[in-house]
Structures are given as C-alpha cells and as structure tokens.
Design a protein around this motif. Structure first.
Motif, PDB file in Angstrom:
ATOM      1  N   GLU A 105       0.798  -1.222   0.000  1.00 47.20           N
ATOM      2  CA  GLU A 105       0.000   0.000   0.000  1.00 47.20           C
ATOM      3  C   GLU A 105       0.830   1.272   0.000  1.00 47.20           C
ATOM      4  O   GLU A 105       0.319   2.363  -0.267  1.00 47.20           O
ATOM      5  N   ARG A 106       2.135   1.161   0.262  1.00 42.22           N
ATOM      6  CA  ARG A 106       2.963   2.366   0.419  1.00 42.22           C
ATOM      7  C   ARG A 106       3.073   3.189  -0.857  1.00 42.22           C
ATOM      8  O   ARG A 106       3.275   4.408  -0.790  1.00 42.22           O
ATOM      9  N   PHE A 107       2.941   2.546  -2.023  1.00 49.03           N
ATOM     10  CA  PHE A 107       3.186   3.269  -3.268  1.00 49.03           C
ATOM     11  C   PHE A 107       1.955   3.305  -4.175  1.00 49.03           C
ATOM     12  O   PHE A 107       2.072   3.443  -5.391  1.00 49.03           O
ATOM     13  N   ALA A 108       0.773   3.183  -3.574  1.00 48.16           N
ATOM     14  CA  ALA A 108      -0.457   3.195  -4.374  1.00 48.16           C
ATOM     15  C   ALA A 108      -0.683   4.557  -5.032  1.00 48.16           C
ATOM     16  O   ALA A 108      -1.067   4.635  -6.211  1.00 48.16           O
ATOM     17  N   GLU A 109      -0.460   5.629  -4.295  1.00 47.72           N
ATOM     18  CA  GLU A 109      -0.752   6.969  -4.825  1.00 47.72           C
ATOM     19  C   GLU A 109       0.124   7.339  -6.016  1.00 47.72           C
ATOM     20  O   GLU A 109      -0.394   7.777  -7.059  1.00 47.72           O
ATOM     21  N   PRO A 110       1.456   7.164  -5.944  1.00 45.72           N
ATOM     22  CA  PRO A 110       2.253   7.498  -7.139  1.00 45.72           C
ATOM     23  C   PRO A 110       1.941   6.620  -8.341  1.00 45.72           C
ATOM     24  O   PRO A 110       2.014   7.084  -9.480  1.00 45.72           O
ATOM     25  N   LEU A 111       1.583   5.358  -8.113  1.00 47.84           N
ATOM     26  CA  LEU A 111       1.200   4.493  -9.234  1.00 47.84           C
ATOM     27  C   LEU A 111      -0.086   4.999  -9.874  1.00 47.84           C
ATOM     28  O   LEU A 111      -0.226   5.000 -11.103  1.00 47.84           O
ATOM     29  N   GLU A 112      -1.036   5.448  -9.056  1.00 48.58           N
ATOM     30  CA  GLU A 112      -2.286   5.986  -9.574  1.00 48.58           C
ATOM     31  C   GLU A 112      -2.028   7.241 -10.401  1.00 48.58           C
ATOM     32  O   GLU A 112      -2.617   7.425 -11.476  1.00 48.58           O
ATOM     33  N   GLN A 113      -1.132   8.086  -9.938  1.00 45.40           N
ATOM     34  CA  GLN A 113      -0.807   9.302 -10.687  1.00 45.40           C
ATOM     35  C   GLN A 113      -0.148   8.970 -12.023  1.00 45.40           C
ATOM     36  O   GLN A 113      -0.420   9.603 -13.040  1.00 45.40           O
ATOM     37  N   TYR A 114       0.701   7.963 -12.022  1.00 45.09           N
ATOM     38  CA  TYR A 114       1.441   7.599 -13.241  1.00 45.09           C
ATOM     39  C   TYR A 114       0.537   6.953 -14.283  1.00 45.09           C
ATOM     40  O   TYR A 114       0.658   7.230 -15.484  1.00 45.09           O
ATOM     41  N   THR A 115      -0.378   6.095 -13.847  1.00 45.05           N
ATOM     42  CA  THR A 115      -1.207   5.336 -14.791  1.00 45.05           C
ATOM     43  C   THR A 115      -2.535   6.005 -15.109  1.00 45.05           C
ATOM     44  O   THR A 115      -3.182   5.653 -16.092  1.00 45.05           O
ATOM     45  N   ALA A 116      -2.966   6.948 -14.265  1.00 44.26           N
ATOM     46  CA  ALA A 116      -4.285   7.584 -14.388  1.00 44.26           C
ATOM     47  C   ALA A 116      -5.399   6.543 -14.294  1.00 44.26           C
ATOM     48  O   ALA A 116      -6.452   6.670 -14.924  1.00 44.26           O
ATOM     49  N   LYS A 117      -5.159   5.483 -13.507  1.00 41.48           N
ATOM     50  CA  LYS A 117      -6.151   4.442 -13.249  1.00 41.48           C
ATOM     51  C   LYS A 117      -6.368   4.318 -11.743  1.00 41.48           C
ATOM     52  O   LYS A 117      -5.471   4.623 -10.956  1.00 41.48           O
ATOM     53  N   PRO A 118      -7.560   3.881 -11.318  1.00 40.18           N
ATOM     54  CA  PRO A 118      -7.770   3.667  -9.889  1.00 40.18           C
ATOM     55  C   PRO A 118      -6.828   2.574  -9.370  1.00 40.18           C
ATOM     56  O   PRO A 118      -6.694   1.515 -10.004  1.00 40.18           O
ATOM     57  N   VAL A 119      -6.172   2.843  -8.259  1.00 44.51           N
ATOM     58  CA  VAL A 119      -5.265   1.871  -7.644  1.00 44.51           C
ATOM     59  C   VAL A 119      -5.755   1.588  -6.232  1.00 44.51           C
ATOM     60  O   VAL A 119      -5.942   2.511  -5.433  1.00 44.51           O
ATOM     61  N   HIS A 120      -5.972   0.308  -5.916  1.00 38.94           N
ATOM     62  CA  HIS A 120      -6.558  -0.081  -4.639  1.00 38.94           C
ATOM     63  C   HIS A 120      -5.592  -0.947  -3.840  1.00 38.94           C
ATOM     64  O   HIS A 120      -5.133  -1.979  -4.347  1.00 38.94           O
ATOM     65  N   PRO A 121      -5.279  -0.563  -2.604  1.00 40.60           N
ATOM     66  CA  PRO A 121      -4.504  -1.466  -1.746  1.00 40.60           C
ATOM     67  C   PRO A 121      -5.324  -2.727  -1.452  1.00 40.60           C
ATOM     68  O   PRO A 121      -6.442  -2.644  -0.950  1.00 40.60           O
ATOM     69  N   PHE A 122      -4.786  -3.871  -1.798  1.00 41.83           N
ATOM     70  CA  PHE A 122      -5.467  -5.146  -1.618  1.00 41.83           C
ATOM     71  C   PHE A 122      -5.000  -5.832  -0.336  1.00 41.83           C
ATOM     72  O   PHE A 122      -3.830  -5.714   0.042  1.00 41.83           O
ATOM     73  N   PRO A 123      -5.882  -6.573   0.302  1.00 42.05           N
ATOM     74  CA  PRO A 123      -5.431  -7.395   1.417  1.00 42.05           C
ATOM     75  C   PRO A 123      -4.615  -8.571   0.895  1.00 42.05           C
ATOM     76  O   PRO A 123      -4.888  -9.093  -0.184  1.00 42.05           O
ATOM     77  N   ASP A 124      -3.598  -8.963   1.636  1.00 43.05           N
ATOM     78  CA  ASP A 124      -2.815 -10.148   1.277  1.00 43.05           C
ATOM     79  C   ASP A 124      -3.501 -11.346   1.922  1.00 43.05           C
ATOM     80  O   ASP A 124      -3.104 -11.833   2.982  1.00 43.05           O
ATOM     81  N   VAL A 125      -4.548 -11.813   1.274  1.00 44.63           N
ATOM     82  CA  VAL A 125      -5.392 -12.876   1.827  1.00 44.63           C
ATOM     83  C   VAL A 125      -4.667 -14.210   1.769  1.00 44.63           C
ATOM     84  O   VAL A 125      -3.933 -14.492   0.816  1.00 44.63           O
ATOM     85  N   THR A 126      -4.852 -15.021   2.786  1.00 44.30           N
ATOM     86  CA  THR A 126      -4.247 -16.342   2.788  1.00 44.30           C
ATOM     87  C   THR A 126      -5.279 -17.408   3.128  1.00 44.30           C
ATOM     88  O   THR A 126      -6.373 -17.096   3.607  1.00 44.30           O
ATOM     89  N   ASP A 127      -4.927 -18.632   2.862  1.00 42.33           N
ATOM     90  CA  ASP A 127      -5.738 -19.796   3.217  1.00 42.33           C
ATOM     91  C   ASP A 127      -5.142 -20.395   4.480  1.00 42.33           C
ATOM     92  O   ASP A 127      -3.972 -20.768   4.499  1.00 42.33           O
ATOM     93  N   SER A 128      -5.922 -20.481   5.552  1.00 39.88           N
ATOM     94  CA  SER A 128      -5.405 -21.001   6.822  1.00 39.88           C
ATOM     95  C   SER A 128      -6.008 -22.359   7.177  1.00 39.88           C
ATOM     96  O   SER A 128      -5.918 -22.798   8.322  1.00 39.88           O
ATOM     97  N   GLY A 129      -6.631 -23.022   6.200  1.00 36.41           N
ATOM     98  CA  GLY A 129      -7.228 -24.331   6.463  1.00 36.41           C
ATOM     99  C   GLY A 129      -6.189 -25.381   6.802  1.00 36.41           C
ATOM    100  O   GLY A 129      -5.048 -25.342   6.321  1.00 36.41           O
ATOM    101  N   LEU A 130      -6.574 -26.335   7.642  1.00 36.48           N
ATOM    102  CA  LEU A 130      -5.674 -27.396   8.080  1.00 36.48           C
ATOM    103  C   LEU A 130      -6.195 -28.756   7.623  1.00 36.48           C
ATOM    104  O   LEU A 130      -7.402 -28.938   7.444  1.00 36.48           O
ATOM    105  N   PRO A 131      -5.307 -29.727   7.427  1.00 40.25           N
ATOM    106  CA  PRO A 131      -5.754 -31.064   7.036  1.00 40.25           C
ATOM    107  C   PRO A 131      -6.466 -31.762   8.191  1.00 40.25           C
ATOM    108  O   PRO A 131      -6.323 -31.373   9.355  1.00 40.25           O
ATOM    109  N   ALA A 132      -7.225 -32.805   7.874  1.00 40.69           N
ATOM    110  CA  ALA A 132      -7.958 -33.541   8.910  1.00 40.69           C
ATOM    111  C   ALA A 132      -7.012 -34.135   9.941  1.00 40.69           C
ATOM    112  O   ALA A 132      -7.327 -34.191  11.137  1.00 40.69           O
ATOM    113  N   THR A 133      -5.830 -34.558   9.497  1.00 34.26           N
ATOM    114  CA  THR A 133      -4.795 -35.031  10.415  1.00 34.26           C
ATOM    115  C   THR A 133      -3.513 -34.282  10.100  1.00 34.26           C
ATOM    116  O   THR A 133      -3.279 -33.901   8.944  1.00 34.26           O
TER     117      THR A 133
END
Length: 419
Positions: A186-214
C-alpha cells in the motif's frame, strides 16, 4: 416481473504456478463465485486450480461445476537477457497473445463470453512492454489485476527511475480497457495511480489457513525432532528468504545452548546460490544427516509442498515465523499465515514486510542479514518483549480484519460493477 440480469463471467489468468500462486488463484476464484460471477480459469495446472477452488469455496456454491471451468495456459518463458527477468519485449507480448488465444478457446468450450479479465499476478504481463495498445490488440476485453512489485514508485525522481519505469512496463496500464489495479504494498499506491491515471486499490494479502484432517507427516516429524524446543521456521528456500542468515542464527543458538529448533522446509532453490554458498549448505546438510547438527531440519532434496493445508500444518508448528527476507520489497503471505495462527514474526526492517510487522506489532524487525540482531530478536520474541523491553502486545486480530476475505470481496465487487 423482470428476470435478474445474467451472471457476469470473469476470466482468471496466471501463467505462473509456483509458491503461493495456486493458493491465490483458488482464493480469487472462490471470491468471484461468492459474488455471483461465473469463472473461467487459465493456468498451467487446470486440475489443481479446480480442486483448490472447490476447497476454497467450502461447499458454499451448490452449482460450482456449472459456474467454473479451468483450462491450460502454458507457463511464460524467461527473458532473452540470460533468463534474468520474467519477460522481455517479445516474450511479454507473446504472453498476451497466448492468453488471448487460450481465452478464446475457453470461451468456445464453456459457451460464455468474458466480461472481465483479472490477472492475479499482473507483473508477468508488463515487463519491458510499456505500450497501452497491447491489451486491446490481443485480449480485447476489460481487464484489471493485482500488481505485486510496484516499489520503484518509491524511488526519487532520476534518470535511473525513468529507465526502470520503462523496463517495468507500467505505462501499459494506461490501456483504455484497464478498469483498475490492485497492489499488495500500500505504500506506493498513490504514485502508481498518478502515473497510470487508473484507480489503484490497496489489496489485502489474503491467505488460506485451512488445516488437514490429520497433521501433515512432516509437521509431526518436525515436532518430534524439536523435542519440546521452540521452533523458528521458514518454508520455501529461495535465496531472498534469508536461508543463509537462518543457518547462521542456528549456529549461534547451538553455540549458546539455546533450546531452539530451526526449520528450513520446502524446495531448496539451489541455482539461486553461488558455488561457495552451495558448498556451505551442502556441508550443513551432511552434518545434519550425520547427527552432528541437531537443531536444524533441512532436506535439500525436498519438493514443493503441493497442498496448502499441509503447508499450513507445517507452519502451525512454528513458535516464531522467519520473515527476515533480503533484497525483497514486497508483501508476503507468511505474515497472513502467522496472523491466522497467532505466531509472531522475525522480519527485516525497511520494506513492506517490516512495515507491517511494526504497524501491527506482530513481531520484531532487524537490519537485513544481521544474524546478531536476529538472535537477540528471537530471544525477545519468545519472551514476549519488544526492543524497549515492553510487552509485544501483537494485534493479530486487526491484521486478520485488514487482510481478510470480506475486504477482498468488497474490492472485487467494485471491479465487477465497473463492467
């Protein structure tokens, strides 16, 4: 009574199938399905992608088989610059052409036309190709994507930065078909938006935390070898992840009689290390096999851990997660997994990973490659103290909210509404 509008169709396209790429692909597929979209998936392993998506939806999509199709997309070749980069002007253009051709075939076989293309790793489609006309000339569909390595936008203006911008290919995002960009740092979202003239959104770094049955067999093996000692762990042994420094700290722990056990799990990327480093790692491996080193788990012949649940089973054995990466500016899924299991991290200061660890107090940071500080930091983390000798008071709950699925789905819903 009017009938509801037909469901939109999203094409997910990723030519890389290493590391966490399969997990991200599954999570994005599941998120778009929960938002009511149909999904066409293009990747190097369609069967694994389909199975991963099925698991990620937790059985909550009753018509899953009718809404998802996955199709083969060949992996992209390395650049002609001695293979140092992901692409070059020709190979990156070929990547666009291949994905357009593969999508056309997938649309024919599925009977659906794509409303939106989403690239979970947009970087592969940018390198050395700063031409906004390329997506229109090849893909011809509205598109958006997640851009991981945008850190050059934090550099001070200079000729070197201008040349790097051209090499990174960011100008391609000015394509009239681009509907917006997501970034993990998220630190460089604003300058990227200025450079590309496109909306830039900080995304969550989503992970999968599921565990096996054993518990996964290797997780049980690690617990047995640790024999009650605190476990400091790393999975995935690319050079940037700091394997050499972890081995240095393990040696200090042996010399200092610390009851710690170090885990270096996953595939050893031998070619990333110099001949001298390879010799050292090989010597350590032989000493481990001979029983001369008893506080390190490392198998140089290990392969990639294919199932995310098994990966998580290993990760959950850690008392401290090693995130002291080197020469790496980006985000890391290791922080999300650590937050999922309330495991504190040791991280390098100064870039995205260190910034997040300091923001959420989910561990301690050190100067990159500093084994003395790493040793001291592990001791403090295990005591639950920060560098000022105050309670660490990690805010794992806030990290999980900020990087959780609800926030991801809200952002993806915005892209869907735009087509």
């Amino acid at each position: 009574m009017t009938s509801p509008p037909p469901a939109k169709t999203v094409a997910l396209i990723d030519p890389l199938w290493i590391g966490h790429h399969p997990m991200y692909f599954s999570q994005f597929t599941a998120a778009f399905l929960r938002l009511g979209a149909n999904v066409i998936g293009l990747c190097p392993d369609p069967a694994e992608a389909l199975a991963g998506a099925r698991i990620a939806t937790l059985g909550a999509i009753p018509d899953f088989d009718a809404k998802v199709t996955t199709h083969f997309l060949p992996s992209g070749k390395r650049s002609w610059f001695r293979g140092r980069f992901e692409g070059d002007p020709l190979r990156t253009f070929q990547r666009w052409k291949r994905c357009a051709d593969a999508l056309f075939e997938a649309e024919l076989s599925s009977g659906r036309r794509t409303d939106l293309v989403f690239f979970p790793y947009l970087d592969s489609y940018l390198r050395f190709l700063p031409f906004p006309w390329v997506p229109g000339a090849t893909l011809g569909r509205p598109w958006c994507g997640l851009y991981l390595r945008n850190h050059h936008h934090g550099e001070v203006p200079a000729l070197k930065k201008s040349l790097r911008m051209l090499a990174k290919g960011d100008a391609l995002m000015r394509s009239p078909l681009c509907r917006g960009i997501g970034v993990l740092d998220e630190r460089f979202a604003e300058p990227l938006e200025q450079y590309t003239a496109k909306p830039v959104h900080p995304f969550p770094d989503v992970t999968d935390s599921g565990l096996p049955a054993t518990p996964y067999a290797l997780a049980e093996e690690i617990r047995g070898k640790a024999a009650g000692r605190k476990i400091i762990g790393l999975i995935g042994l690319e050079r940037r992840k700091g394997l050499l420094n972890l081995l240095n700290v393990a040696e200090k722990a042996r010399n200092g009689n610390r009851p710690w056990f170090f885990v270096a799990a996953g595939r050893y990327e031998k070619d990333e290390y110099s001949p001298t480093e390879q010799q050292r790692i090989q010597r350590i491996s032989e000493q481990i096999a001979a029983g001369e080193i008893d506080n390190v788990h490392f198998n140089p012949a290990a392969t990639r851990i294919p199932e995310e649940a098994d990966f998580n089973s290993i990760f959950k054995t850690f008392d401290v997660a090693w995130a002291a990466y080197e020469n790496f500016q980006g985000s890391s899924g290791a922080l999300g997994k650590a937050a999922a299991f309330d495991i504190p991290c040791l991280a390098s200061a100064g870039e995205c990973i260190g910034h997040r660890v300091e923001t959420y107090r989910t561990g301690l940071t050190i100067a990159e490659g500093d084994s003395e500080k790493a040793f001291a930091a592990i001791e403090r983390i295990l005591q639950g103290r920060d560098w000022n000798d105050e309670p660490l008071a990690s805010d794992f709950a806030r990290f999980r909210i900020d990087h959780g699925l609800p926030r991801l789905e809200a952002l993806l819903a915005g892209f869907l509404r735009g087509v």
